[in-house]
Design a protein around this motif. Structure first.
Motif, short mmCIF file in Angstrom:
data_model
loop_
_atom_site.label_atom_id
_atom_site.label_comp_id
_atom_site.label_asym_id
_atom_site.label_seq_id
_atom_site.Cartn_x
_atom_site.Cartn_y
_atom_site.Cartn_z
N UNK A 78 0.87 -1.18 0.00
CA UNK A 78 0.00 0.00 0.00
C UNK A 78 0.90 1.22 0.00
N UNK A 79 0.82 2.00 -1.05
CA UNK A 79 1.70 3.16 -1.24
C UNK A 79 3.17 2.76 -1.09
N UNK A 80 3.50 1.56 -1.57
CA UNK A 80 4.87 1.07 -1.56
C UNK A 80 5.28 0.32 -0.30
N UNK A 81 4.47 0.40 0.75
CA UNK A 81 4.81 -0.27 2.02
C UNK A 81 4.34 -1.73 2.00
N UNK A 82 5.22 -2.65 2.35
CA UNK A 82 4.91 -4.08 2.37
C UNK A 82 4.15 -4.45 3.65
N UNK A 83 3.71 -5.70 3.71
CA UNK A 83 3.07 -6.22 4.92
C UNK A 83 1.56 -6.24 4.87
N UNK A 84 0.97 -5.81 3.78
CA UNK A 84 -0.48 -5.80 3.63
C UNK A 84 -0.94 -7.10 2.97
N UNK A 85 -2.22 -7.43 3.14
CA UNK A 85 -2.84 -8.59 2.52
C UNK A 85 -4.08 -8.12 1.77
N UNK A 86 -4.46 -8.86 0.74
CA UNK A 86 -5.70 -8.56 0.02
C UNK A 86 -6.50 -9.84 -0.16
N UNK A 87 -7.80 -9.69 -0.28
CA UNK A 87 -8.70 -10.78 -0.66
C UNK A 87 -9.74 -10.16 -1.59
N UNK A 88 -9.94 -10.78 -2.73
CA UNK A 88 -10.88 -10.27 -3.73
C UNK A 88 -11.89 -11.35 -4.06
N UNK A 89 -13.17 -10.99 -4.04
CA UNK A 89 -14.25 -11.85 -4.50
C UNK A 89 -14.92 -11.10 -5.64
N UNK A 90 -14.90 -11.68 -6.85
CA UNK A 90 -15.49 -11.04 -8.02
C UNK A 90 -16.53 -11.96 -8.64
N UNK A 91 -17.65 -11.38 -9.08
CA UNK A 91 -18.75 -12.14 -9.66
C UNK A 91 -19.12 -11.54 -11.01
N UNK A 92 -19.08 -12.36 -12.07
CA UNK A 92 -19.48 -11.96 -13.42
C UNK A 92 -20.94 -12.36 -13.61
N UNK A 93 -21.84 -11.37 -13.61
CA UNK A 93 -23.27 -11.64 -13.75
C UNK A 93 -23.79 -11.41 -15.16
N UNK A 94 -22.91 -11.36 -16.15
CA UNK A 94 -23.35 -11.22 -17.53
C UNK A 94 -22.69 -10.04 -18.21
N UNK A 95 -22.93 -9.96 -19.50
CA UNK A 95 -22.28 -8.94 -20.33
C UNK A 95 -23.29 -7.90 -20.79
N UNK A 96 -22.82 -6.71 -21.01
CA UNK A 96 -21.54 -6.15 -20.59
C UNK A 96 -21.65 -5.54 -19.20
N UNK A 97 -20.97 -6.09 -18.25
CA UNK A 97 -20.95 -5.58 -16.89
C UNK A 97 -22.32 -5.53 -16.23
N UNK A 98 -23.16 -6.51 -16.54
CA UNK A 98 -24.54 -6.54 -16.04
C UNK A 98 -24.58 -6.93 -14.57
#
Length: 131
Positions: A78-98
């Motif tokens: 984060x802003x170049x500083x280490x030690x952070x973690x991320x978790x991403x949950x993404x859901x594709x509900x249709x096209x385009x970006x529905x």
């Protein structure tokens, strides 16, 4: 906002997305690309703008695809500083970006979490999973 997490088993796939999520604190821009191969190799790229801060993935620990959903996590800066973690949950509900959905959780080195969650605006999440 409620997003259902995928089951622990995974199938190979690929998903990418870019856009923004309107959530507490304003409009948060994001871009990601994540994949898992037939052999189980995992790769993820993530960039998120949280207010004036920038979070960039530095590694990936886990990728789980299930249906139209991916859950992935790893280490970040984060802003170049280490030690952070991320978790991403993404859901594709249709096209385009529905009505695509996104949840990003950033955890600081001290354990404090920041969550951005909601419907994707001004962008798209696209699944390219093998069937």
């Amino acid at each position: 906002v409620r997003v259902t997490e995928p089951a622990p088993s995974s199938t190979p796939g690929r998903m990418h997305g870019a856009g923004f999520v309107k959530a507490t604190g304003g409009r948060h821009a994001f871009a990601f690309s994540v994949r898992e191969t037939d052999g189980g190799a995992e790769r993820a790229v993530l960039a998120v703008k949280l207010g004036r801060d920038h979070v960039i993935a530095s590694s990936v620990d886990a990728v789980v695809f299930s249906g139209n959903t991916v859950l992935f996590s790893g280490a970040a800066r984060r802003n170049g500083a280490a030690g952070f973690r991320y978790e991403v949950l993404a859901v594709d509900n249709g096209e385009p970006g529905h009505r695509d959905r996104l949840r990003i959780v950033i955890t600081s080195p001290s354990g404090t979490t920041e969550t951005v969650e909601g419907e994707v605006g001004g962008g798209n999440v696209k699944m390219q999973q093998k069937r």
